[in-house]
Design an enzyme around this catalytic site. Structure first.
Site, PDB file in Angstrom:
ATOM      1  N   ASP A   1     -13.324  39.121   7.331  1.00 52.61           N
ATOM      2  CA  ASP A   1     -12.585  38.666   8.502  1.00 52.61           C
ATOM      3  C   ASP A   1     -12.173  37.199   8.397  1.00 52.61           C
ATOM      4  O   ASP A   1     -12.721  36.361   9.114  1.00 52.61           O
ATOM      5  CB  ASP A   1     -13.431  38.871   9.763  1.00 52.61           C
ATOM      6  CG  ASP A   1     -12.616  38.690  11.031  1.00 52.61           C
ATOM      7  OD1 ASP A   1     -11.383  38.606  10.934  1.00 52.61           O
ATOM      8  OD2 ASP A   1     -13.222  38.640  12.124  1.00 52.61           O
TER       9      ASP A   1
ATOM     10  N   GLU B   1      -9.154  30.468  12.837  1.00 53.39           N
ATOM     11  CA  GLU B   1     -10.298  30.946  13.617  1.00 53.39           C
ATOM     12  C   GLU B   1     -11.635  30.507  13.031  1.00 53.39           C
ATOM     13  O   GLU B   1     -12.519  30.057  13.750  1.00 53.39           O
ATOM     14  CB  GLU B   1     -10.231  32.477  13.718  1.00 53.39           C
ATOM     15  CG  GLU B   1     -11.417  33.091  14.427  1.00 53.39           C
ATOM     16  CD  GLU B   1     -11.325  34.609  14.534  1.00 53.39           C
ATOM     17  OE1 GLU B   1     -10.276  35.187  14.182  1.00 53.39           O
ATOM     18  OE2 GLU B   1     -12.314  35.223  14.976  1.00 53.39           O
TER      19      GLU B   1
ATOM     20  N   GLU C   1     -13.069  47.695  16.809  1.00 52.14           N
ATOM     21  CA  GLU C   1     -13.520  46.790  17.869  1.00 52.14           C
ATOM     22  C   GLU C   1     -13.162  47.331  19.252  1.00 52.14           C
ATOM     23  O   GLU C   1     -12.646  46.606  20.105  1.00 52.14           O
ATOM     24  CB  GLU C   1     -12.953  45.383  17.636  1.00 52.14           C
ATOM     25  CG  GLU C   1     -13.396  44.797  16.304  1.00 52.14           C
ATOM     26  CD  GLU C   1     -12.984  43.352  16.067  1.00 52.14           C
ATOM     27  OE1 GLU C   1     -11.946  42.931  16.610  1.00 52.14           O
ATOM     28  OE2 GLU C   1     -13.710  42.661  15.330  1.00 52.14           O
TER      29      GLU C   1
END
Ligand code: GCV
Length: 674
Positions: free
Chosen positions: A359, A387, A284
């Site tokens: 993820d 998240e 990322e």
């Protein structure tokens, strides 16, 4: 007279409201200042003197015992029951003291000897806190460690924070944080985001880290830092090259190696028990060894050599995609990058991998990297901050998800556990009162991964919502009335069993309304809260787009990861490789994760794909409705402020679950409509 009574009543209510704002977490012991405690004057002694309701406790240092382990014996002295806690050092005594406090109302087990030692040596929180005070994926306010100052407004009117190393640290708050962690056995903390600013390693911030280390040390907590791999290019290291940075971050470059050695020396000079570094490299957009055509092993080993003389470790993350294997199925890339490097890492390097290969989705098959690495130490990274599970607005208890992971990855394959923290400056630390349970469960499972989700939830519920400081709290009080209660076994109907059931069902409910039958990563771009199944943006990597993951068209839906597709199934050990590859044996909860099926495909229930999705979305919504019912029933037993705050969030959760259902069924339904 009337006025006085009124005033007294008002004062009492004001006190109650203040006392029950969630800040005390599961540590709601009331000071009784009763017990006589003999032995070393230490933190354990202080806790017991203040909060233990028994008569006396002996604290005994026993050097023969293992690090962090403790033994609690029940002895008879002059006709009275006395507890003796033994441990190798004061930290072990502290863990023993918390065990005693946790059990003090428990009549059944209170008279038994207990021995306990942590399963993992490394039980570490990872804070994704930025130096400007914001938190990546933080849903409970700003950072407790780093404070920024206002530096203007965005076009949308949001405050922009900029770093400000001159801000004082909040010693009292950090002590409370340390105490909470020690009470559940957490013994390490990474103080900053894995997307790390190089400034973290500047002298001014190292000095702050030293202050934190000094506060946390008496609670047995070591500090670690996330580091930016390119730090040598911008930050001076003490005693290196007259304070000049290096022109490269190539891990095989002699100056780069010397810079990291100097930096390690600089840190250890002020924090002799500093834990080490956590690294996100070539993922990322983060810099890493691949920028210089070097391997992860080259990068990790260079850092490992720098901290080795001081006993430090490197936790190197395997969460990589896009850099070295662009275009490959994202869930395969960690194995592709690390498999051939197995055995090439120094012995103070630990490969840290997320529990699933993608993820932190509400349900992922386990990450096959755990099957493919045999000679390198490994840690699992779990995400406490939710998240992709409703953040701090949904009640989702994560222990069942983590226990599911341990069902596939033997705890003994790992040397430690990391948890991405859900802690911020919010008064109740975690945003949602029930999110505290996830912090608690993380610590308890890192100590003992064989504890059941029920046991942990029950402990947490009693200590968080039971009558504070009531020594009979595990038996016979109002909170448990109607229950047939013993420490590890609850049956019957009572507020506790209702809430316990809600907690235990909550993760499955979330899976139902967010990712039925293996649909995954169809969250709204970047914020990852609501649904965005049609998400596509040509300007971002394709693997950030929801449409990449479900691949729905008018004929079919799902990601073919079998031998006819990306062959991700081949990365799994047997029997899982075969099991997942074959549509007839693949558990339906992973169906669209591993398989691409026509809309006409029928599941075991006899329902078509869309019908099955509808069934799950409906069930998820109904579950949340039921959570609200139980919460309403529990109202008389819960203090007002926390009840109201949870209630408001449950309403939010219900709205969001309905939004998932309508958005996804509308979108996916459109493919099947003529
Ligand atoms: C810290 C996901 C999250 C990022 C996070 C990243 C990681 O992509 O959305 O916010 O970055 O995982 O774990 O490194």
């Amino acid at each position: 007279m009337k006025k006085t009574v009124l005033l007294l009543m008002m004062m009492t209510f004001a006190w109650m409201a203040k006392a029950e704002d969630g800040h005390q977490l599961w540590l709601r012991y009331q000071p009784v200042n009763k017990a006589k405690v003999t032995g070393p004057e230490c933190m354990a002694a202080q806790e017991l003197k203040t909060y233990y309701q028994g008569e006396s406790v002996h604290l005994v240092i026993d050097p023969a015992m293992e690090e962090d382990a403790y033994r609690i014996k029940v002895k008879e002295e002059k006709g009275k029951k006395v507890k003796e806690i033994s441990a190798k050092n004061e930290i072990g005594l502290l863990y023993g003291a918390y065990e005693l406090l946790r059990r003090q109302g428990d009549r059944e087990t209170g008279s038994q000897d207990i021995t306990s030692k942590p399963f993992y040596k490394l039980r570490i929180l990872n804070h994704w806190d930025n130096l400007n005070g914001t938190i990546e994926r933080g849903y409970a306010g700003l950072s407790i460690f780093w404070k920024g100052k206002e530096g203007g407004k965005t076009r949308r009117g949001h405050t922009i924070f900029v770093e400000d190393p001159d801000q004082p640290i909040d010693t009292e708050l950090i002590k409370e944080y340390a105490r909470a962690n020690a009470s559940i056995g957490i013994n390490g903390t990474v103080l900053n985001n894995v997307n790390a600013s190089p400034k973290m390693l500047s002298a001014v911030y190292i000095n702050k880290v030293k202050q934190y280390a000094d506060i946390l040390r008496p609670y047995g907590i070591k500090v670690y830092l996330s580091v930016n791999f390119a730090s040598p290019m911008t930050i001076p290291a003490k005693g290196f090259n007259g304070g000049k940075p290096v022109k490269t971050a190539d891990p095989l470059n002699a100056q780069v190696k010397a810079w990291w050695k100097a930096k390690a020396k600089e840190i250890y000079a002020v924090i002799p028990d500093f834990g080490g570094f956590l690294v996100k490299a070539n993922s990322e957009g983060q810099p890493g060894p691949f920028d210089y055509k070097r391997t992860h092993a080259d990068g990790a080993n260079m850092l490992a050599d720098a901290v080795k003389p001081f006993g430090g470790i490197i936790m190197w993350r395997s969460f990589v995609y896009g850099a070295a294997h662009p275009g490959e199925d994202r869930v395969k890339q960690a194995v592709s990058e690390f498999k051939d490097l197995d055995g090439k890492f120094r012995d103070n390097v630990i490969l840290q991998s997320k529990n699933g290969p993608l993820d932190f989705q509400p349900r992922e098959p386990y990450a096959p990297i755990f099957d493919n690495i045999h000679q390198t130490k490994q840690m699992a990274e779990l995400q406490i901050t939710q998240e992709y599970l409703g953040q701090s607005r949904h009640l989702v208890y994560l222990a069942p998800m983590w226990r599911e992971f341990f069902g596939f990855v033997e705890p003994s394959r790992l040397v430690g556990i990391a948890g991405v923290a859900n802690i911020g400056l919010d008064r109740n630390w975690c945003g949602h009162h029930f999110s505290q349970a996830n912090w608690y469960a993380f610590g308890r499972l890192a100590w003992d991964p064989t504890l059941t989700s029920e046991q942990i939830a029950q402990e947490w519920l009693v200590s968080t919502f039971g009558p504070a400081g009531d020594s009979s709290r595990l038996t016979g009080d109002r909170f448990l009335s109607g229950c047939n209660a013993s420490a590890n076994n609850l049956t019957g109907t009572c507020p506790l069993s209702g809430l316990l059931s809600v907690m235990l069902r909550s993760r499955e409910a979330c899976v139902d309304y967010m990712m039925p039958i293996g649909l995954h990563h169809i969250f709204a771009f970047d914020e990852h809260y609501g649904p965005e199944p049609d998400g596509y943006n040509p300007h971002v990597p394709y693997e950030w787009c929801p449409v990449y993951y479900h691949q729905a068209n008018k004929d079919s839906i799902g990601f073919d990861r079998t031998h006819t597709g990306s062959n991700a199934t081949a990365q799994y050990r047997e029997p899982y490789c075969q099991l997942y590859d074959d549509i007839n044996t693949c558990p339906e909860r992973y169906l669209l994760w591993f398989h691409r099926v026509p809309w006409t495909y029928r599941l075991k229930s006899g329902r078509t794909v869309l019908e099955e999705m509808t069934f799950h979305y409906d069930r998820g919504v109904k579950e949340v409705e039921d959570f609200i019912r139980v919460w309403n029933e529990a109202k008389p037993f819960i203090d007002d402020q926390r009840w109201q705050e949870v209630d408001a969030r449950l309403q939010h959760q219900l709205d969001n679950a309905k939004e998932w259902r309508s958005t996804c069924l509308n979108y996916f339904g459109s493919f099947t409509r003529p």
